[in-house]
Every structure is written in structure tokens, then in C-alpha cells.
Design an enzyme around this catalytic site. Structure first.
Site, PDB file in Angstrom:
ATOM      1  N   GLY A 104      48.301  15.327  46.580  1.00 40.26           N
ATOM      2  CA  GLY A 104      47.481  16.423  46.079  1.00 40.26           C
ATOM      3  C   GLY A 104      46.024  16.012  46.037  1.00 40.26           C
ATOM      4  O   GLY A 104      45.710  14.829  45.865  1.00 40.26           O
ATOM      5  N   HIS A 112      48.396  18.671  37.447  1.00 42.31           N
ATOM      6  CA  HIS A 112      47.496  17.524  37.602  1.00 42.31           C
ATOM      7  C   HIS A 112      46.234  17.945  38.361  1.00 42.31           C
ATOM      8  O   HIS A 112      45.115  17.637  37.955  1.00 42.31           O
ATOM      9  CB  HIS A 112      48.244  16.406  38.348  1.00 42.31           C
ATOM     10  CG  HIS A 112      47.422  15.213  38.670  1.00 42.31           C
ATOM     11  ND1 HIS A 112      47.554  14.018  38.004  1.00 42.31           N
ATOM     12  CD2 HIS A 112      46.447  15.015  39.596  1.00 42.31           C
ATOM     13  CE1 HIS A 112      46.700  13.136  38.510  1.00 42.31           C
ATOM     14  NE2 HIS A 112      46.013  13.727  39.480  1.00 42.31           N
ATOM     15  N   GLU A 113      46.412  18.644  39.474  1.00 45.16           N
ATOM     16  CA  GLU A 113      45.268  19.052  40.295  1.00 45.16           C
ATOM     17  C   GLU A 113      44.412  20.099  39.590  1.00 45.16           C
ATOM     18  O   GLU A 113      43.186  20.073  39.698  1.00 45.16           O
ATOM     19  CB  GLU A 113      45.725  19.548  41.663  1.00 45.16           C
ATOM     20  CG  GLU A 113      46.462  18.523  42.506  1.00 45.16           C
ATOM     21  CD  GLU A 113      45.728  17.200  42.693  1.00 45.16           C
ATOM     22  OE1 GLU A 113      44.481  17.175  42.684  1.00 45.16           O
ATOM     23  OE2 GLU A 113      46.408  16.173  42.845  1.00 45.16           O
ATOM     24  N   GLN A 138      37.472  16.362  43.461  1.00 46.73           N
ATOM     25  CA  GLN A 138      37.605  14.941  43.802  1.00 46.73           C
ATOM     26  C   GLN A 138      36.785  14.543  45.019  1.00 46.73           C
ATOM     27  O   GLN A 138      36.524  13.359  45.222  1.00 46.73           O
ATOM     28  CB  GLN A 138      39.076  14.584  44.045  1.00 46.73           C
ATOM     29  CG  GLN A 138      39.933  14.657  42.793  1.00 46.73           C
ATOM     30  CD  GLN A 138      41.375  14.384  43.123  1.00 46.73           C
ATOM     31  OE1 GLN A 138      42.112  15.302  43.444  1.00 46.73           O
ATOM     32  NE2 GLN A 138      41.764  13.126  43.044  1.00 46.73           N
ATOM     33  N   CYS A 184      46.777   8.865  40.795  1.00 52.66           N
ATOM     34  CA  CYS A 184      45.689   9.752  41.209  1.00 52.66           C
ATOM     35  C   CYS A 184      44.808   9.046  42.233  1.00 52.66           C
ATOM     36  O   CYS A 184      44.484   7.866  42.063  1.00 52.66           O
ATOM     37  CB  CYS A 184      44.865  10.123  39.969  1.00 52.66           C
ATOM     38  SG  CYS A 184      43.491  11.236  40.303  1.00 52.66           S
ATOM     39  N   LEU A 185      44.410   9.770  43.264  1.00 52.75           N
ATOM     40  CA  LEU A 185      43.517   9.195  44.269  1.00 52.75           C
ATOM     41  C   LEU A 185      42.162   8.830  43.679  1.00 52.75           C
ATOM     42  O   LEU A 185      41.469   7.970  44.210  1.00 52.75           O
ATOM     43  CB  LEU A 185      43.342  10.167  45.436  1.00 52.75           C
ATOM     44  CG  LEU A 185      44.615  10.467  46.239  1.00 52.75           C
ATOM     45  CD1 LEU A 185      44.334  11.512  47.311  1.00 52.75           C
ATOM     46  CD2 LEU A 185      45.186   9.203  46.851  1.00 52.75           C
ATOM     47  N   HIS A 236      41.903  18.584  37.376  1.00 51.17           N
ATOM     48  CA  HIS A 236      40.679  18.159  38.082  1.00 51.17           C
ATOM     49  C   HIS A 236      39.665  19.293  38.153  1.00 51.17           C
ATOM     50  O   HIS A 236      38.465  19.071  37.963  1.00 51.17           O
ATOM     51  CB  HIS A 236      40.994  17.682  39.508  1.00 51.17           C
ATOM     52  CG  HIS A 236      41.542  16.310  39.590  1.00 51.17           C
ATOM     53  ND1 HIS A 236      40.837  15.192  39.183  1.00 51.17           N
ATOM     54  CD2 HIS A 236      42.729  15.853  40.039  1.00 51.17           C
ATOM     55  CE1 HIS A 236      41.573  14.111  39.384  1.00 51.17           C
ATOM     56  NE2 HIS A 236      42.726  14.488  39.893  1.00 51.17           N
TER      57      HIS A 236
END
Length: 168
Positions: free
Chosen positions: A46, A134-135, A51, A92-93, A138
Site C-alpha cells: 500500500g 493504515h493508508e 508518502q 510501513c514503507l 497517512h
């Protein structure tokens, strides 16, 4: 297509609240394509536009093993449908190399636009429901580390700051 730079915690730009997409046009679709390329290369499941330092309400994700189920959520809105929550180990990235357990609602509904600007509704469960929440965090300037203790968050911050200094 192009690989985009993924911002890493504790970069303050990750705390920016994303603005709604007014018009789904070719520039939005190009951003979506670049986000997918970036997410797959990272590799991740994701990626929110926040991000990659684009503060618009766009999320891409693909929880399949073979990258065969790409999903796009534009201007997503989540409604929690029940009181049940369950823990899930999240990574997470933007917080590379760290995983922590986060409790999230298990029953949600998502209303969003697809890459063509058509509205749809989804009632996901399991990993997809976790990934969507989660996304969306962000897009609202929130990270999964905000759900863990301050001590753990500070430890992660210091380790990542040290890595960033070493790269510079």
C-alpha cells in the site's frame, strides 16, 4: 512511469493532511501509475500519496502475492461498522524495517472513487481492511507508530534518524 521518493519518518511532511481530489484526470492517473510502480519496487502492499510528498487523497494498494489485484482509492471515506477490533502486525514503507502490533476495527465500509472517477463502495475484511485503514491514516497525517508507546516511537525515530545521517 517513474519511481517516486518515499518520505521516511520522522519527516514532518508525513504529517500533512491531504486535500480531496477535485477532478480525476490524466495527471491523477499518471500519479497513480507512478505510485504503483514505486510501491511494487519498494516492495510494499500500500502507498498513500502523502508518502510521496503529494498531499492529495489518493491511495494505491495490492495485497495479492503476484501483484494481480491493484486497487485505487481516491477521496476514500471509512465508516466503522462494528465495535470489534483486532491486532495486526503492521509495517510501513515510511518506517522501513519496523513492525508493531496495532488494533484496528475489523468491520468497515469504504466509499471512494476509482482511477476513472467512478464511485464505489467496499466492505473489506482481514488484511485489506487493515491496509485501507493504515493508508487512510497517512492521508490524515498519522502513522502506525502513533499507536505505539512513546518509548518505542522514540527508539524507532532515533534509529531512522541515525540511518538518514549515515546516508547523507
Amino acid at each position: 512511469m517513474a519511481l517516486l521518493e518515499i518520505l521516511e519518518f520522522p519527516d514532518p511532511r508525513l504529517r500533512t493532511i491531504a486535500k480531496p481530489v477535485e477532478n480525476v484526470d490524466d495527471s491523477v492517473r499518471e500519479l497513480i501509475d507512478n505510485m504503483f510502480e514505486t510501491m511494487y519496487a519498494a516492495p510494499g502492499i500500500g502507498l498513500a500519496a502523502t508518502q510521496v510528498n503529494v498531499h492529495r487523497r489518493i491511495v494505491v494498494m495490492d495485497i495479492s502475492e503476484d501483484q494481480s489485484e491493484p486497487r485505487v482509492l481516491i477521496n476514500p471515506e471509512v465508516t466503522v461498522l462494528g465495535d470489534d477490533a483486532a491486532p495486526y502486525d503492521e509495517g510501513c514503507l515510511s518506517v522501513p524495517g519496523f513492525y508493531e502490533s496495532v488494533d484496528r476495527p475489523t468491520q468497515i465500509r469504504v466509499d471512494a472513487l476509482d482511477r476513472d472517477g467512478k464511485s464505489f463502495t467496499l466492505e473489506p475484511d482481514g488484511l485489506l481492511a487493515v491496509c485501507i485503514q493504515h493508508e487512510l491514516d497517512h492521508l490524515n497525517g498519522k502513522l502506525f507508530v502513533d499507536y505505539i508507546s512513546q518509548i518505542k516511537r522514540q527508539r524507532i525515530r532515533k534509529k531512522l534518524e541515525k540511518l538518514h545521517r549515515a546516508k547523507a
